[in-house]
Design a protein around this motif. Structure first.
Motif, short mmCIF file in Angstrom:
data_model
loop_
_atom_site.label_atom_id
_atom_site.label_comp_id
_atom_site.label_asym_id
_atom_site.label_seq_id
_atom_site.Cartn_x
_atom_site.Cartn_y
_atom_site.Cartn_z
N VAL A 213 0.84 -1.20 0.00
CA VAL A 213 0.00 0.00 0.00
C VAL A 213 0.87 1.25 0.00
CG1 VAL A 213 -1.71 1.32 1.30
CG2 VAL A 213 -1.88 -1.18 1.19
N ALA A 214 1.85 1.28 0.92
CA ALA A 214 2.70 2.46 1.06
C ALA A 214 3.58 2.67 -0.17
CB ALA A 214 3.57 2.32 2.31
N MET A 215 4.22 1.61 -0.66
CA MET A 215 5.17 1.76 -1.75
C MET A 215 4.47 2.11 -3.07
SD MET A 215 8.04 1.47 -0.28
CE MET A 215 7.31 2.02 1.28
N ILE A 216 3.32 1.53 -3.30
CA ILE A 216 2.59 1.85 -4.54
C ILE A 216 2.00 3.25 -4.46
CG2 ILE A 216 0.59 1.24 -5.94
CD1 ILE A 216 1.17 -1.70 -5.22
N ALA A 217 1.39 3.60 -3.32
CA ALA A 217 0.84 4.95 -3.17
C ALA A 217 1.94 6.00 -3.24
CB ALA A 217 0.10 5.06 -1.84
N GLY A 218 3.11 5.67 -2.71
CA GLY A 218 4.23 6.60 -2.73
C GLY A 218 5.04 6.58 -4.01
N ARG A 219 4.64 5.70 -4.94
CA ARG A 219 5.30 5.59 -6.25
C ARG A 219 6.80 5.26 -6.11
NH1 ARG A 219 1.97 9.62 -5.79
NH2 ARG A 219 3.62 11.12 -5.30
N ARG A 220 7.10 4.38 -5.16
CA ARG A 220 8.48 3.93 -4.98
C ARG A 220 8.67 2.65 -5.81
NH1 ARG A 220 7.20 8.35 -1.88
NH2 ARG A 220 8.94 8.96 -0.54
N TRP A 221 8.76 2.82 -7.12
CA TRP A 221 8.73 1.67 -8.02
C TRP A 221 9.99 0.83 -7.93
CZ3 TRP A 221 3.97 1.36 -8.52
CH2 TRP A 221 3.16 2.47 -8.78
#
Length: 415
Positions: A213-221
């Motif tokens: 949730v955090a990485m996708i929402a934060g766009r940390r691809w």
């Protein structure tokens, strides 16, 4: 403007409010050192108590408690007997050969990936391996915590009550905390390494629920890609080394344990601090309790996702991941809360730039720190599980802090 810049310009540090002397840093350091001494003595006494008959207490528990599972699993895997790890009878028989017959039916509840990661433990005899396990996992936790807490990390890493609970149980809370906390701290500095650390949590995926949730929402691809590749490689490697049948045996094994330990609530329910177990202890059925857990998980995911989407300052969004995970997972034990030390540091860091009273931050930090020490006692006395009541207030505080930051940032942009 970067999130670090946002954090710096969030609010001017506030003076300590009257009445917060109870949380005076010097006094807390004295209390922490006293606690470390008491906990060390208690741990040695506990270990000696488990040497009455062989390496057991003569009743039910082995020397090192749950560490018997990690060492036995590693030994069997290293000697080509991985299938026995998920056979209740065969695994118990092997463990009694190691420590003696006077132990309960211990079990291995982790996927074959952990057998691969912990295989080196079997190169060391059981008793020294326990010391290697505790020292090495603590050190990894400490090194990760040092990135967040600086010079205070050593004292906090030793004094956190969850660390004592983890050591008594011979458990993996420090390992999980080092991997999860360290990964969160490296997301923006070294995203690939952060992803690798997150990928290691495939051995305990229920404590990684908020990470996608955090990485996708934060766009940390880059983090997402590195985590996915690491997890897939570990699963493939364990399948090649131990064979695909072991994974099928693991799935069956876990379904039995889920019913016996989590859903029926027998055995260690008093050490469980999840929403699901709290609902079950209040009389909720399995389906209703899962539904309640789902509502909390969804709420946590929305807040965590929103915080990372808006790129809140790192202390806020990282602490939300940790506390949000505690509210989202149905399976959470007291020793898992070693990760709470990171949440405490991030709460205190966020306080420096907030208009919210320091009392609330101190109370939230105290709740996270003290829950592992209080959970079992409160549960045994009351018959209820109070874990969520310790997580909800700091989670709400972090949500309020996120909104406060957004208002302050909007004001800065409007100037």
């Amino acid at each position: 403007m970067t999130s670090a810049d946002q954090s710096e310009r969030f609010r001017a540090p506030q003076p300590q409010a009257p009445g917060t002397e109870l949380f005076n840093p010097d006094r807390l350091r004295v209390v922490a050192r006293c606690w470390i001494a008491v906990a060390a003595i208690g741990y040695v006494v506990d270990l000696l108590g488990r040497t009455r008959v062989g390496l057991t207490d003569g009743i039910r528990s082995p020397f090192g408690d749950d560490f018997i599972n990690y060492w036995s699993g590693a030994y069997l895997a290293l000697h080509g007997r991985a299938a026995e790890v998920y056979d209740f009878v065969a695994f118990h028989d092997f463990e009694t050969l190691v420590v003696g017959p006077h132990i309960d039916l211990y079990h291995y509840s982790y996927p074959p990936v952990l057998l691969l990661l912990t295989a080196p433990l079997a190169l060391v005899p059981y008793v020294p391996a326990l010391l290697v396990w505790l020292a090495s996992t603590w050190y990894g936790f400490y090194r990760a915590l040092k990135l967040a807490a600086g010079d205070n990390a050593l004292l906090l890493s030793l004094a956190a009550p969850a660390m004592f609970i983890n050591a008594i149980g011979g458990q993996n809370g420090a390992l999980t905390a080092g991997v999860l906390g360290g990964g969160l701290l490296l997301v923006d500095r070294r995203p690939t390494l952060a992803g690798v650390l997150f990928g290691l949590l495939v051995y305990k995926p229920h404590l990684a629920l908020m990470l996608p949730v955090a990485m996708i929402a934060g766009r940390r691809w880059r983090v997402v890609m590195a985590a996915a590749v690491t997890a897939v490689l570990l699963i493939c490697a364990s399948t090649i080394v131990f064979g695909p049948a072991v994974w099928a045996e693991y799935q069956h094994h876990v379904s039995v344990l889920r019913t016996a330990i989590l859903e029926d609530g027998s055995g260690v329910w008093h050490r469980m601090v999840s929403v699901f177990v709290s609902a079950r202890r209040l009389g909720g059925g399995v389906e209703l309790s899962y539904a309640v857990q789902g509502v909390f998980a969804l709420a946590a995911a929305l807040v965590v996702g929103w915080s990372w989407l808006r790129d809140d300052p790192a202390p806020i969004r990282n602490a939300l991941v940790v506390i949000g995970t505690c509210l989202a997972t149905p399976y959470l034990q007291d020793y898992d809360l070693v990760i709470g030390a990171f949440a405490v540091v991030w709460l205190k860091n966020a306080q420096q730039h907030s208009q919210i009273s320091a009392h609330w931050f101190n109370a939230g930090a105290a709740m996270v720190l003290l829950l592992p020490l209080m959970a079992a006692s409160l549960a045994n006395v009351s018959g209820l599980a109070f874990g969520p009541l310790f997580f909800i207030p700091p989670f709400i505080l972090l949500g309020a802090l996120s909104m406060e930051h957004r208002r302050a940032y909007s004001t800065i942009l409007a100037r």
